[in-house]
Enzyme design. Structure first.
Site, PDB file in Angstrom:
ATOM      1  N   ASP A   1       0.904  -1.002   0.049  1.00  0.00           N
ATOM      2  CA  ASP A   1      -0.080   0.091   0.017  1.00  0.00           C
ATOM      3  C   ASP A   1       0.959   1.306   0.202  1.00  0.00           C
ATOM      4  OD1 ASP A   1      -1.598   2.232   0.508  1.00  0.00           O
ATOM      5  OD2 ASP A   1      -3.172   1.027   1.799  1.00  0.00           O
ATOM      6  N   HIS A   2       1.156   1.829  -1.154  1.00  0.00           N
ATOM      7  CA  HIS A   2       2.202   2.703  -1.385  1.00  0.00           C
ATOM      8  C   HIS A   2       1.920   3.934  -0.411  1.00  0.00           C
ATOM      9  CE1 HIS A   2      -0.480   4.312  -4.547  1.00  0.00           C
ATOM     10  NE2 HIS A   2      -0.093   5.525  -4.002  1.00  0.00           N
TER      11      HIS A   2
ATOM     12  N   HIS B   1      -5.956   2.395   1.127  1.00  0.00           N
ATOM     13  CA  HIS B   1      -5.032   3.544   1.671  1.00  0.00           C
ATOM     14  C   HIS B   1      -5.779   4.334   2.771  1.00  0.00           C
ATOM     15  CE1 HIS B   1      -3.257   2.650  -2.057  1.00  0.00           C
ATOM     16  NE2 HIS B   1      -3.998   3.270  -2.862  1.00  0.00           N
TER      17      HIS B   1
END
Ligand code: NAP
Length: 490
Positions: free
Chosen positions: A177-178, A240
């Site tokens: 999950d950047h 996110h």
């Protein structure tokens, strides 16, 4: 090279979907920057995989073009050296052809850390993992990286996790999950647990509410077909935004060890109050953009972009979440995300309670509540809004002003993409900033009843004009409680 950018071990990073948008636009530039910073040792290999019939040179040419387009100042010599690390093998993940050749290539370096990055649609994960297992490629220090979305509900997430789990165990599985790789998110840990100032105030006694906004100006564009099957809740909020909420709300972990942090995040997810048929209409707002003006240009609405006027997919969602535990009881977390909104901004706003009693004459100005604003993009930084006396003569006049720290300005460094850190964390085998299976499951367990309630209600998403902040109901959602969405220009 700084102390924080230690050279990693020799590795082979295989990118399934190596010609795709994510690989070309994000992963390869991130790897190039780490290489240019001296963190990637010569002898490491980056191997692109896709069906397109390319050879090594063809793939290098494709990447060179993309890298130069992303940053015109790249040195040709350094780019050449980097591209020598790159190879390509054409294969169809669903077919047997080409795997012998690929397995032989990987087998050349049994001592390398192996990273299999699945940057393809999730439907291919099972075939890819099965072949990796069949060819015995999960050997030594091997890891698999799963791009989001991990499923579209709890059942499909379980299916993917089971399929991958037949070949890779949980400690080898990195669900990316950047958002967790962003500087500001890690700074949240530093601010909360590295200063004595905030933690005593970090609870329902002192915090009025929290807002998390992830706003995009872009529409769905060429991703319309994918997006229509997902929608804003699946695409942004379930992953996110819940991860950001966890970082704000979790108890202090006993250390920064991967499981200590992830155990605390999991407790938050499990403590989220359910939103279902009984309360979804009050606590959630769905929207879908129509034609309007975005970034100074007229843009079409979602139905036109999609070519389907009947789609009920939401491109905007706002909701009010609550965490049922001692620290957060009664503190709303307002979350909103959408496409075609006026600004591209991702931020967390922690709004503190008002002072209990004002000693100031109302003519001196209003007493605004303190706010801690953590901006994730576009310009990562932290602002703490305080009330001060306006300097100079003319009596006591109160002003609400931010202590403003833009990381780029304060440290004079160019912000790097979150993938740079996360990719090397995978090579190092550090899963702290990746989602564990039980976190993904807990997030779906909370999101599924919302999706079910929307489906059962049959109420379509509310239209909003492109370039606006979503449907008016999203403003009403927070204003009903006597609060307003944060506006940084205030
Ligand atoms: P994309 O542009 O459609 O790329 C898909 C890649 O997979 C291409 O390289 C394609 O090349 C390859 N591929 C497709 N079918 C294949 C097969 N049967 N065997 C081997 N390779 C195959 O998709 P993307 O945008 O890069 O996204 C990849 C994944 O990352 C998706 O799960 C997406 O949800 C996720 N993601 C993307 C972004 C983003 O910014 N793009 C952000 C977050 C998450 P060939 O057609 O030549 O095979």
């Amino acid at each position: 090279m700084t102390a924080s950018s230690q050279v990693v071990e020799l590795f082979d990073l295989v990118i399934f979907g190596g010609t795709g948008d994510l690989a070309v636009r994000k992963l390869l530039p991130a790897l190039f920057h780490r290489f240019a910073d001296g963190q990637i040792p010569a002898g490491s290999r980056i191997i692109g995989i896709a069906r397109e019939a390319l050879d090594d040179d063809g793939y290098r040419a494709l990447l060179r073009k993309a890298l130069v387009a992303s940053d015109g100042s790249l040195g040709a010599e350094q780019l050449d050296t980097f591209l020598q690390l790159v190879a390509y093998r054409p294969l169809d993940a669903r077919k047997a052809d080409g795997w012998d050749d690929f397995a032989a290539l990987i087998g050349e370096h049994p001592d390398h850390v192996r990273v299999f990055y699945l940057s393809t649609s999730p439907e291919l994960f099972v075939d890819i993992c099965a072949r990796l297992g069949q060819y015995g490629l999960n050997q030594g220090a091997s890891r698999v990286v799963l791009e989001k979305p991990v499923g579209r509900d709890l059942a499909s997430a379980n299916q993917i996790n089971d399929d991958v789990g037949r070949v890779f165990d949980e400690s080898q599985t990195f669900r990316i999950d950047h958002y967790l790789g962003k500087e500001t998110v890690q700074n949240l840990l530093a601010l909360r647990f590295g200063n004595a100032l905030f933690e005593p105030l970090w609870n329902a006694g002192h915090i009025d509410h929290v807002q998390i906004t992830v706003a995009e100006t872009i529409g769905v564009g060429h991703r319309a077909a994918y997006y229509d099957r997902a929608g804003a809740l699946r695409d942004m909020l379930q992953n996110h935004m819940l991860q950001l909420l966890c970082m704000v709300a979790m108890e202090p972990p006993s250390s920064l060890s991967p499981d200590a942090v992830r155990d605390e995040k999991l407790k938050v997810l499990r403590a989220l109050k359910p939103i279902d048929d009984s309360n979804a209409a009050q606590l959630t707002v769905r929207g879908q953009y129509r034609a309007g003006v975005a970034e100074g240009a007229s843009v079409p609405g979602y139905p036109d972009e999609l070519g389907n006027a009947k789609s009920n997919t939401e491109t905007f969602v706002a909701l009010k979440a609550e965490i049922a535990n001692w620290r957060w009881a009664g503190v709303p977390f307002y979350l909103r995300t959408g496409k075609r909104l006026p600004n591209r901004v991702s931020e967390i706003v922690v709004v503190f309670k008002a002072v209990p009693h004002s000693i100031f004459d109302p003519s001196t100005g209003s007493l605004a509540q303190n706010r801690l604003v953590l901006r994730l993009q576009p310009d990562e930084g932290v602002k703490l809004w305080l009330t001060i006396k306006h300097p100079g003569p003319g009596g006591l006049r109160l002003r609400h002003v931010p202590l403003d720290m833009s990381f780029a300005e304060a440290f004079g460094v160019q912000q790097r993409d979150a993938y740079e850190r996360l990719l090397l964390d995978v090579v190092r085998g550090n899963p702290t900033l990746f989602m564990r299976r039980d976190e993904v499951e807990a997030a779906w367990r909370w999101a599924d009843p919302i999706l079910a309630a929307w489906g059962a209600s049959g109420v379509p998403p509310k239209p909003y004009a492109a370039g606006s902040w979503g449907p008016s109901a999203a403003v009403a959602l927070i204003e009903r409680d006597g609060r307003t969405w944060h506006d940084d220009s205030e």
